[in-house]
Design a protein around this motif. Sequence first.
Motif, PDB file in Angstrom:
ATOM      1  N   PRO A 155       2.540   2.531  -3.306  1.00 14.57           N
ATOM      2  CA  PRO A 155       1.627   1.657  -3.615  1.00 14.57           C
ATOM      3  C   PRO A 155       2.360   0.882  -4.671  1.00 14.57           C
ATOM      4  O   PRO A 155       2.932   1.101  -5.656  1.00 14.57           O
ATOM      5  N   ARG A 168      -2.810  -2.863   5.919  1.00 14.98           N
ATOM      6  CA  ARG A 168      -3.980  -1.977   5.316  1.00 14.98           C
ATOM      7  C   ARG A 168      -3.497  -0.434   5.505  1.00 14.98           C
ATOM      8  O   ARG A 168      -3.918   0.231   4.944  1.00 14.98           O
ATOM      9  N   LYS A 195      -1.907   7.198   0.302  1.00 11.84           N
ATOM     10  CA  LYS A 195      -3.163   6.608   0.486  1.00 11.84           C
ATOM     11  C   LYS A 195      -3.443   6.552   2.143  1.00 11.84           C
ATOM     12  O   LYS A 195      -4.253   5.666   2.314  1.00 11.84           O
ATOM     13  N   TYR A 218       0.785  -1.278   0.023  1.00 11.86           N
ATOM     14  CA  TYR A 218       0.071  -0.032  -0.067  1.00 11.86           C
ATOM     15  C   TYR A 218       0.978   1.388   0.096  1.00 11.86           C
ATOM     16  O   TYR A 218       0.320   2.387  -0.452  1.00 11.86           O
ATOM     17  N   ASP A 219       2.051   1.323   0.431  1.00  6.50           N
ATOM     18  CA  ASP A 219       2.711   2.378   0.763  1.00  6.50           C
ATOM     19  C   ASP A 219       4.125   2.185   0.827  1.00  6.50           C
ATOM     20  O   ASP A 219       5.130   1.525   1.584  1.00  6.50           O
TER      21      ASP A 219
END
Length: 804
Positions: free
Chosen positions: A264, A746, A392, A261-262
């Motif tokens: 992405p 997440r 995000k 996610y980071d």
Amino acid sequence: MHLGMRATAVLWLLGAANFAVAAPTSSYTNTTIPPSTHIPTPTAYTPSSAVFRTACAQVSASYASALASYSSVAATNTSAVAPTSVPVRPRELWDCLYSIPINVDLSIEFVKQVSKYLKFQSTIAYLAKPPEGSLQDPVDILGSLETLAKKVASGEIAHHIIFEYTIIKLLQRAHDGHLGLRFNSGALADWQGPFPLVSVSVDGVAKPKVYVQSDVRRLGTDAPYVTRIDGYEVQAWLAEWADFGSSQSPDARYNSVFARYDPPSDGSFYNLYTWYPGKNSISITFSNSSTYEYDFKAFATWTPAMNWTGINDGTDFYKKIVVNPNFFNETATTAVAAKRWEQPTPAPAVERVVEKLRKRANATTTSTLAPTSTGEPEKETPLVLYNAPFMKHRVGPYVQDLNQIFGGYFLNDTLQTAVIDISSFAAEDEEAAKQAEGFRAAVTAFFDEVRRRKSQKVIIDVRGNGGGLVDLGFELYKQLFPAAPAKSYYRIRAHGASQIYATASEKIATDENVEQLIQYAYSDGKNSTLSTEEVTTVFTELSRGFSRQNVLDVKGNKLKNLDSWIGGVLSPRVNDSVSAVVQTNLDLEFDSEISGFGLLKNFTETPQPFQIPDILLLSDGTCASTCTIFAELLKREQPGISTIVVGGRPNNAPSAHVGGTHGSRILYFSNLLDATNNVLATIPPDSVEKQRLYDLVLPYKLPLGISIGAINFRDAIRPEDETQTPLQFKLDPADCRLYYTETVFRDSINLWGELAELKWGTKSNFTGCAVGGLQKGQGSSGAVPDDPDAQNISDWVMQGLGGL
């Protein structure tokens, strides 16, 4: 100065299983195969002559259809976006590429010329004979290229795409993100896996399992997890698959397989390194004993410079895409008559260099944009943004720069902890303006707020950081430790071409000319005898990397002459000709100012924001290039900073916190070709012998088209290391290793809060580290071992490579 090769093309496998052709799909095919009867049987695949005549035409027709559909929509919808790819069948796309004919003479000439570029690779001697314990397999790049040329000459390699793939795979074996090349064919073809995978542990300490990303999003760790891929145990298959990655650390390579996610990313299981997977589908077995066959996807792609128009067969593809048209004279049709070099690359615009030097001391917080079409000036755009969306995350950072390179957070109710989130040291848009100025302004604003809030602790998150602008790495370090030295040591290969380049630099960047350039930079051009054109010429020469003028020796002294920089020094153990070990003279960094140097030297009086025990460096092992320079400054100059790494192979062994490319500068083939042009203009050959020498060692134009080619130019070196082993071959395990949990996967903010409590508090859900501990020294000894549970499936993955 820019580091970081954003995309290094690598290869999975060249062979193919003989599956039936199926249309691409993004959903499950629901074809159940009993696990006990599924046996992987990859076989060599050779398209028929009929396929040779039709495959490219079919792909080209799909391309034309996509453009026609767009034109129809665009006629009535001005907001329609032009397509850049169209789905095709995987085998069809490969059949087209496989039908490209090979030109023996041009291929051999390509090997000859590309070998001269690759001799600038700083680690090339160490790759052939890696240091013990480095985890690097021996790779004789130059010898392997000679073997390849012989196989082309004998007809053993008779297809151009196999020639391309073999070279790409050979360079990939170095696990160096600065080293690689991408042929033009890569701009017209792309493949994808069926879905992204993730690796998740129930508590961060227990070994993780592999899940389909969408399943974890819906069901968490209650979802069925993957147990086998194409009949092989899943971790073994993925570890072997990950070996095609560009990081030195096998755990960092393993992490790159999965989605994150980071920053992405869909991971290499999904993006397939952009290369043909060898077949149309792949089987996945789950923990509930079900096995499904999933389709791969393929896309005909194009760019503004290259497309599928007029490509009806492999010969068309070769003429339009493969061959470098600038290689030939206007009337010549053979390699023998080829030009030796490109026309000189234009120097940077004089006005741009002069403006850079005259305004280098301006550290303003705003930037004035160009006038609008109405003639009225735009409003000033701030270099620093506050509480705006960033990446995000579910909350915005307190501060970020206008290019979203740096994000600074303050965690609520978490031990007064600040967070620096920096997944790159460069903007996503490489042409973005004010990168250095915006970065410095945002970091300064963040640390001012740290001092105002009296925040005592900081987590520095460099996960996924593949590098960027070197100046930004030094800037962040100096803001953390204003009064501390900032020394980064390196050397280059001193083979024949490097010495010729350095000799040409000495003719231009003389002691007197550099002194006049300094006068120009510090006096707004008033106290220099150089013209603006001469300023640009000297400035350009210092930027090439072969001059002694903007470096210092390990004791901080200026090098006296050319021999003291690039004389006949042999590196220990491999006996390779190298330059002296030097450090960058940051006072002569003209591209941008760095706090603590040059006109900003008084910054050293700024209070240090955090103490060493209150700093935690967080990584996933993929920290590379400029990121490794920053991490090495922390480790070498500030011993005692705690390090933590997340993810990696599920083997509960130590894992490197900095496992990416440790080289300290990348050079592109275009940079080297420009340096050749500079030699020909500055010290042209004045004898037959010198011309022969130039032809032997200087890189000239390549006969085949490439979209990118690069080498690692500088070895990062610790001067106290008597062996002078490049840091590329030294992996230092993190103090603490954890695996990703569903919660922290997440959202990074959850991870930061948990780590703050684990390091400094008592409330973390992590019961401890999977390996090591967060007190400096625990878990920090010993080599990073191979996975003892891994099965050897290399024969399956490597089949079709012909032993190269």
